[in-house]
Enzyme design. Structure first.
Site, short mmCIF file in Angstrom:
data_model
loop_
_atom_site.label_atom_id
_atom_site.label_comp_id
_atom_site.label_asym_id
_atom_site.label_seq_id
_atom_site.Cartn_x
_atom_site.Cartn_y
_atom_site.Cartn_z
N ASP A 121 -7.57 15.40 11.44
CA ASP A 121 -5.93 15.88 11.69
C ASP A 121 -5.54 16.42 10.38
OD1 ASP A 121 -5.98 14.37 14.05
OD2 ASP A 121 -5.28 12.52 13.22
N THR A 136 0.81 -1.03 0.16
CA THR A 136 -0.01 -0.08 0.04
C THR A 136 0.80 1.30 0.15
OG1 THR A 136 -0.05 0.06 2.46
CG2 THR A 136 -1.95 -1.30 1.25
N ASP A 168 -5.79 14.10 6.91
CA ASP A 168 -4.62 14.62 6.51
C ASP A 168 -4.40 15.04 5.22
OD1 ASP A 168 -4.44 12.76 8.69
OD2 ASP A 168 -2.82 11.43 8.09
N GLN A 226 -6.20 7.74 5.50
CA GLN A 226 -5.63 8.97 5.05
C GLN A 226 -5.28 9.14 3.91
OE1 GLN A 226 -4.47 6.43 7.20
NE2 GLN A 226 -4.27 7.19 9.18
#
Length: 349
Positions: free
Chosen positions: A199, A110, A172, A149
């Site tokens: 975040d 990934t 993110d 993310q």
């Protein structure tokens, strides 16, 4: 969650995939002035233009359109300017849709958080202006992926300057990082628009946001908090982390659904001491005013971090429980300015 409208009406319909496109044509080069300019138009590739740069001081002009590709500016490409051809950042869009948990085409695994970025730069003295950088990967389209993310921009070069840039993603969105654990790279964002949910501004760089607009997205979930704006991971030795100066924070979600920040202490850097100062900023009702901070992990409570505020306004800045909103004194505020954070660097708008 819905996909964003990435272009203004004036440029709708202009789409460049970037795939298989040749390098942009070099125009505007002048031996007298030393200016070296590459123009990228629909059908061209922004990455091909980056690859065509042969030294410091080049400018790449991106003309109106959507450029669906991943762009990586290598560390050796110093003093590059990447800008939109118009002053409206909505006209020229660089977008892709990788996530942390997306499988690489070659089957090697990934992408990871940093690898998911649509735009990556480790180049010193980079300037990006008048552009949109986006990652339009959506959780709802990929329920099988847990690494959600999906970064729009990942930057880790010293003296990185973003001017009038839109940064769009969900989790993110903007990763402000440094070239090494013991290096305190400086980044400056002026008049930028940054939106996301979890975040969505994070990292260990010394990063100054001046006159920027942060926007928290509506999320179709039942839990709260639905997300956090900031997640700094500042190195303990660095006196300066993230500074938000004269910004504003708005929300597409209900009142109190978001936290202002939580500290990120990475597993690979457990000595981090996250630092965040939000000052003279208007904070809307989308931020929980009673408990604006939360923990990422209980082993690293936010109360032990360098989280401070100063002279903020708006319903999300109301001080109802003083111990939950640590404030700078006037004397301390003099150590948390654009000049003290950026040192001998004076970025120009």
């Amino acid at each position: 969650m819905r996909r964003r409208t990435l272009l203004t009406g004036i440029t709708a319909g202009l789409v460049a995939t970037g795939a298989g496109a040749g390098p942009a044509l070099a125009t505007g080069s002048s031996p007298a002035t030393g200016r070296r300019v590459l123009h990228v138009r629909p059908g061209d590739s922004v990455q091909a233009a980056v690859d065509a740069v042969t030294g410091p001081g080049w400018t790449i002009v991106v003309h109106p359109g959507i450029y669906r590709e991943v762009v990586n500016v290598p560390a050796a490409t110093a003093e590059l300017t990447l800008r939109g051809a118009t002053r409206d950042p909505r006209d020229a869009v660089i977008v892709y849709n990788n996530a942390n948990g997306s499988q690489k085409p070659d089957g090697s695994g990934t992408y990871g958080t940093a690898g998911s970025a649509t735009f990556t730069s480790g180049a010193p003295r980079l300037t990006v202006r008048d552009l949109t950088l986006a990652n339009d990967w959506l959780r709802a389209d990929h329920p099988e992926i847990t690494g959600t993310q999906a970064v729009a921009a990942y930057t880790y070069g010293d003296r990185t300057h973003f001017e009038n840039v839109r940064l769009l993603a969900h989790q993110d969105t903007l990763f402000v990082e440094t070239t090494a654990l013991d290096v305190f790279d400086r980044q400056y964002f002026h008049r930028c628009y940054i939106e996301g949910d979890v975040d969505f501004v994070f990292g260990r760089a010394t990063a100054v946001f001046e006159d920027c607009h942060f926007h928290t997205l509506r999320r179709d979930v039942t839990f709260t908090p639905k997300g956090m704006v900031f997640a700094p991971s500042t190195a303990r030795a660095n006196p300066h982390g993230i500074l938000a100066l004269r910004c504003r924070i708005t929300s597409g979600a209900e009142d109190g659904a978001y936290k202002l920040a939580r500290p990120w202490v990475p597993t690979y850097e457990t000595t981090a001491w996250p630092s965040l100062v939000v000052r003279e900023t208007r904070i809307g009702p989308g931020i929980d005013a009673v408990t604006p901070y939360t923990n990422m992990r209980e082993a690293y409570p936010w109360q032990t971090m360098r989280f401070r505020e100063y002279r903020n306004t708006g319903p999300g800045a109301a001080i109802t429980v003083p111990e939950n909103r640590p404030q700078l004194t006037a004397a301390e505020a003099r150590s948390h300015t654009k000049r003290t954070y950026l040192g001998d660097w004076r970025p120009r708008a």
